[in-house]
Design an enzyme around this catalytic site. Structure first.
Site, PDB file in Angstrom:
ATOM      1  N   LEU A  29     102.651 -10.224 -26.993  1.00 45.54           N
ATOM      2  CA  LEU A  29     102.226 -10.528 -28.189  1.00 45.54           C
ATOM      3  C   LEU A  29     103.003 -11.839 -28.619  1.00 45.54           C
ATOM      4  CD1 LEU A  29     102.236  -6.888 -29.833  1.00 45.54           C
ATOM      5  CD2 LEU A  29     100.296  -8.400 -29.000  1.00 45.54           C
ATOM      6  N   GLY A  30     103.895 -12.069 -28.033  1.00 46.42           N
ATOM      7  CA  GLY A  30     104.966 -13.145 -28.494  1.00 46.42           C
ATOM      8  C   GLY A  30     106.348 -13.190 -27.649  1.00 46.42           C
ATOM      9  N   GLY A  32     110.470 -15.133 -27.998  1.00 51.67           N
ATOM     10  CA  GLY A  32     111.428 -15.912 -28.660  1.00 51.67           C
ATOM     11  C   GLY A  32     112.544 -15.962 -27.700  1.00 51.67           C
ATOM     12  N   GLY A  35     113.701 -12.860 -26.039  1.00 48.43           N
ATOM     13  CA  GLY A  35     112.805 -12.012 -25.077  1.00 48.43           C
ATOM     14  C   GLY A  35     111.573 -12.062 -25.617  1.00 48.43           C
ATOM     15  N   VAL A  37     107.860  -9.676 -26.923  1.00 50.28           N
ATOM     16  CA  VAL A  37     107.234  -8.274 -27.261  1.00 50.28           C
ATOM     17  C   VAL A  37     106.126  -7.995 -26.466  1.00 50.28           C
ATOM     18  CG1 VAL A  37     106.309  -7.109 -29.635  1.00 50.28           C
ATOM     19  CG2 VAL A  37     108.527  -8.656 -29.583  1.00 50.28           C
ATOM     20  N   LYS A  52     109.902  -4.338 -27.633  1.00 51.00           N
ATOM     21  CA  LYS A  52     110.489  -5.439 -27.759  1.00 51.00           C
ATOM     22  C   LYS A  52     111.420  -5.416 -26.469  1.00 51.00           C
ATOM     23  CE  LYS A  52     113.901  -8.104 -30.839  1.00 51.00           C
ATOM     24  NZ  LYS A  52     114.525  -8.232 -31.885  1.00 51.00           N
ATOM     25  N   ASP A 146     117.455 -12.858 -41.617  1.00 56.10           N
ATOM     26  CA  ASP A 146     116.561 -13.483 -41.036  1.00 56.10           C
ATOM     27  C   ASP A 146     115.064 -13.293 -41.787  1.00 56.10           C
ATOM     28  OD1 ASP A 146     115.402 -15.216 -39.374  1.00 56.10           O
ATOM     29  OD2 ASP A 146     115.009 -14.048 -37.544  1.00 56.10           O
TER      30      ASP A 146
END
Length: 425
Positions: A29-30, A32, A35, A37, A52, A146
């Site tokens: 899914l994405g 960063g 690492g 997800v 994650k 965050d």
């Protein structure tokens, strides 16, 4: 005893491997810095989960987040609008964290609408839910550190429009352990006390949430997102210089501000870009944005067409009032979580007390009802601003029993009987 310890460790390793094999990765899914997800299906019950997968050279970060998530298990994660954490395991040197599968984050949702801003009633329900979430974190001594549109996710926008949860606790920390000078938060959502190197507490999250409110209202970021100097320049332009006592105490103040040594009564001024570069060795990255066009936070509401409806005008003023208090440069003057939950923008006590609400009010109530918020026992203090008439008896519009259109919407908030009055200009 040593043999028993070895057996226990071996059994724990086998259990982790078994858990890992219980998930089938469908797609990523994405990704960063930490690492990536993955959307996974649990093979035993066919439930979709978000897993994650932490980089194998950042195991420490994964274990740190697990410790925070286990602390959050003391809370009701649904009622407090926090992503539900299922379990963690290790697989081939990666710490993996399994969460409930949610829908889409606020940034991607607004981007999918070509950055069309949200309606005030939609901003209200999202804001209220995030205040409840941050209040829950505060109750266990944590700061999220965050908060940004990417970390606020719609749960299921089709079934529960604008029902949201707070995600990603990778930077969350005990408030007592966040020291002055620690760099946290995304740059465009970074509180002034973080930038200046001042003592930190949960007020940093309130600043970030204020930036999220502005993003939802404008459809773009209020402050620059790539350079701390440009953030500070925009703050000075819209809100003036930080107070002397802040600049005198900040570890990093001299990177951004200087005093004229030749003056008999030296005062602080913002450094030029050249001075900043000379002092820090960092280049400033300037680009255009809405912040270049605003001379004060009052200008934020001028970005939308003029409002003719009286109730909508009052609601816009209530929104601006809350926004300005969330974005107070001095963290000691910033609105607190309990005060924000009692602010009129959230409680809607500025709405006319009428058994037959006008279309604007009806739409606002409808947004809350469709959202199907969980019942919460959060207590708040009524926050009275100097622009309000301070004569009401402490009842929130949510709690007025003779208002049939509001009575059914009382779920998210339960008021304390004591009025907390804090006048601000």
């Amino acid at each position: 005893d040593e043999d028993n310890d070895e057996d226990n460790e071996h059994q724990e390793e086998e259990r982790r491997e078994d858990v890992a094999h219980a998930y089938f990765v469908e797609k990523y899914l994405g990704c960063g810095g930490y690492g990536k997800v993955a959307q996974c299906t649990r093979l035993d019950n066919k439930v979709k989960m978000a897993v994650k997968i932490v980089r194998n050279d950042m195991t420490w970060a994964g274990k740190r987040e697990v410790a925070v998530l286990q602390k959050l298990r003391k809370l009701d994660q649904d009622k407090n609008n926090l992503v539900r954490f299922a379990e963690h395991f290790e697989y081939k040197g990666h710490v993996c964290l399994a969460f409930e599968m949610l829908d889409i984050n606020i940034y991607d949702f607004i981007r999918s609408r070509d950055f069309q801003p949200l309606h005030l009633s939609e901003i209200r329900v999202i804001t209220q839910q995030m205040l409840v979430a941050l209040n829950a974190l505060k109750s266990v001594g944590l700061s999220h550190a965050d908060v940004k549109p990417d970390n606020i996710m719609l749960v299921n926008h089709h079934q529960q429009p604008f029902r949201v949860k707070l995600i990603d606790f990778g930077l969350a920390a005990n408030v007592s352990k966040i020291h002055a000078g620690t760099l946290i938060q995304a740059i465009g959502y970074r509180a002034p006390e973080v930038i200046l190197g001042l003592p930190l507490d949960e007020a940093v999250d309130m600043w970030s949430l204020g930036c999220v409110l502005a993003f939802m209202y404008l459809g773009q970021n209020l402050y620059p997102i790539r350079c701390a100097y440009q953030v500070m320049r925009a703050i000075v332009q819209m809100q003036g210089l930080p107070d002397d006592h802040l600049l005198n105490s900040g570890i990093y103040s001299s990177c951004f501000f200087s005093k004229d040594k030749d003056s008999s009564n030296p005062s602080w001024r913002l450094n030029t870009e050249a001075e900043y570069m000379l002092l820090t060795g960092s280049k400033t990255r300037r680009y255009r944005g809405i912040f270049d066009k605003l001379t004060s936070l009052n200008d934020v509401t001028k970005t939308r067409p003029e409002v003719n409806d009286t109730t909508e005008f009052e609601d816009t003023q209530a929104f601006l009032s809350l926004l300005k208090r969330m974005l107070q440069v001095d963290p000691q003057k910033r609105i607190t979580l309990s005060e924000a939950l009692g602010h009129r923008f959230i409680t809607m006590k500025h709405f006319p007390h009428d058994a037959n609400p006008n279309p604007y009010m009806s739409a606002a109530f409808s947004t809350i009802k469709k959202c199907q918020l969980e019942e919460s026992s959060v207590k708040f203090k009524h926050f009275v601003t100097s622009s309000e008439v301070v004569s009401f008896k402490g009842e929130s519009v949510f709690m007025m029993n003779d208002h049939p259109h509001v009575l059914q919407l009382t779920g998210p908030l339960k008021a304390t009987t004591r009025v907390h009055q804090r006048k601000l200009a």
